[in-house]
Write a protein that holds these residues in place. Structure first.
Motif, PDB file in Angstrom:
ATOM      1  N   GLY A 163       0.830  -1.201   0.000  1.00 27.46           N
ATOM      2  CA  GLY A 163       0.000   0.000   0.000  1.00 27.46           C
ATOM      3  C   GLY A 163       0.863   1.249   0.000  1.00 27.46           C
ATOM      4  N   LYS A 164       0.256   2.375  -0.317  1.00 27.15           N
ATOM      5  CA  LYS A 164       0.971   3.647  -0.320  1.00 27.15           C
ATOM      6  C   LYS A 164       0.690   4.376   0.991  1.00 27.15           C
ATOM      7  N   GLY A 165       1.720   5.001   1.531  1.00 27.94           N
ATOM      8  CA  GLY A 165       1.552   5.791   2.743  1.00 27.94           C
ATOM      9  C   GLY A 165       0.740   7.047   2.472  1.00 27.94           C
ATOM     10  N   ASP A 170      -6.200  17.124   6.518  1.00 29.03           N
ATOM     11  CA  ASP A 170      -7.149  18.239   6.468  1.00 29.03           C
ATOM     12  C   ASP A 170      -7.732  18.381   7.863  1.00 29.03           C
ATOM     13  N   LEU A 171      -8.459  19.448   8.083  1.00 34.86           N
ATOM     14  CA  LEU A 171      -9.048  19.678   9.394  1.00 34.86           C
ATOM     15  C   LEU A 171     -10.457  19.121   9.472  1.00 34.86           C
ATOM     16  N   VAL A 181      -6.373  12.403   5.533  1.00 35.84           N
ATOM     17  CA  VAL A 181      -7.567  12.567   4.714  1.00 35.84           C
ATOM     18  C   VAL A 181      -8.362  11.279   4.489  1.00 35.84           C
ATOM     19  N   HIS A 182      -7.679  10.136   4.470  1.00 35.70           N
ATOM     20  CA  HIS A 182      -8.410   8.899   4.174  1.00 35.70           C
ATOM     21  C   HIS A 182      -9.302   8.473   5.341  1.00 35.70           C
ATOM     22  N   LYS A 183      -9.190   9.159   6.479  1.00 40.64           N
ATOM     23  CA  LYS A 183     -10.043   8.835   7.620  1.00 40.64           C
ATOM     24  C   LYS A 183     -11.151   9.864   7.848  1.00 40.64           C
ATOM     25  N   LEU A 184     -11.208  10.883   7.019  1.00 39.78           N
ATOM     26  CA  LEU A 184     -12.305  11.850   7.111  1.00 39.78           C
ATOM     27  C   LEU A 184     -13.570  11.262   6.495  1.00 39.78           C
ATOM     28  N   VAL A 192     -15.648  15.233   8.521  1.00 37.96           N
ATOM     29  CA  VAL A 192     -15.373  15.113   9.952  1.00 37.96           C
ATOM     30  C   VAL A 192     -14.547  13.855  10.261  1.00 37.96           C
ATOM     31  N   CYS A 193     -13.886  13.878  11.425  1.00 41.26           N
ATOM     32  CA  CYS A 193     -13.117  12.724  11.875  1.00 41.26           C
ATOM     33  C   CYS A 193     -14.073  11.642  12.387  1.00 41.26           C
ATOM     34  N   ILE A 194     -13.538  10.462  12.637  1.00 39.20           N
ATOM     35  CA  ILE A 194     -14.373   9.331  13.049  1.00 39.20           C
ATOM     36  C   ILE A 194     -15.121   9.594  14.360  1.00 39.20           C
TER      37      ILE A 194
END
Length: 201
Positions: A163-165, A170-171, A181-184, A192-194
């Motif tokens: 996988g790529k790091g 982002d906020l 960003v992949h967890k927004l 939003v965050c989780i």
């Protein structure tokens, strides 16, 4: 050739207390590395799939594995599968080869009958188990022949997709904290965050 004894002292410091499971991890991890003819992982050259869980005896095994192999949670090259087994698969990501190692059933069963484990069952913290109980167990683990306690599979092919790091952030539009960003998540028109997503749903 990887020697588990070279990592024994650092393993004790990293782990925090004396117990037989951590050195078992050292020995098992070194055996897997020698089977694959690999060096300790500096980055993600090795990946480990560990079959232990988090709610049973001898979980300390994993700290020994991490110490000797260099597969760590910080580098994201170790994953727990939560099978409740004292076994793991070590993967050479460059050559796409792997080996599975497990504790022998009879050996592990006897270990769970040891005076050390009996003390632990009674609620004695591992660091408070007397040295005259703990030290002989550690010496026995570090000095016994691999074939007495390990089952080492033949080396087998293992297709590994790298996988790529993620480097972009982002906020969170709810709490304002910085998030990769992949967890927004998009919730009600906001990124939003989780934790915030769970509150908004």
């Amino acid at each position: 050739m990887m020697q588990a004894k070279d990592y024994f002292e650092v393993g004790l410091k990293f782990h925090g207390h004396k117990c037989p499971a951590m050195p078992l991890g050292l020995r098992a991890g070194a055996a897997a590395m020698n089977a694959l003819s690999v060096e300790r992982s500096e980055d993600k050259e090795l990946v480990m799939l560990v079959e232990t869980g988090n709610d049973h005896a001898a979980g300390c095994f994993v700290d020994g594995l991490m110490t000797v192999t260099g597969c760590t949670y910080g580098k994201s090259n170790i994953q727990k599968l939560y099978y409740g087994k004292m076994a793991f698969t070590l993967i050479d990501t460059k050559k796409e080869k792997a080996v599975r190692v497990q504790l022998k059933t009879e050996f592990f069963g006897k270990m769970l009958q040891s005076p050390f484990v009996q003390q632990r069952k009674q609620g004695v913290p591992p660091q408070d188990v007397p040295a005259n109980i703990t030290d002989p167990l550690l010496e026995g683990v570090m000095n016994r022949a691999e074939e007495e306690f390990l089952v080492i599979s033949p080396v087998f092919d293992y297709k590994f997709e790298k996988g790529k790091g993620i480097f972009d952030t982002d906020l969170c539009e709810a709490c304002g904290e910085r998030v990769f960003v992949h967890k927004l998540q998009n919730v009600k028109g906001k990124k939003v965050c989780i934790p915030c997503a769970e509150k908004l749903q």
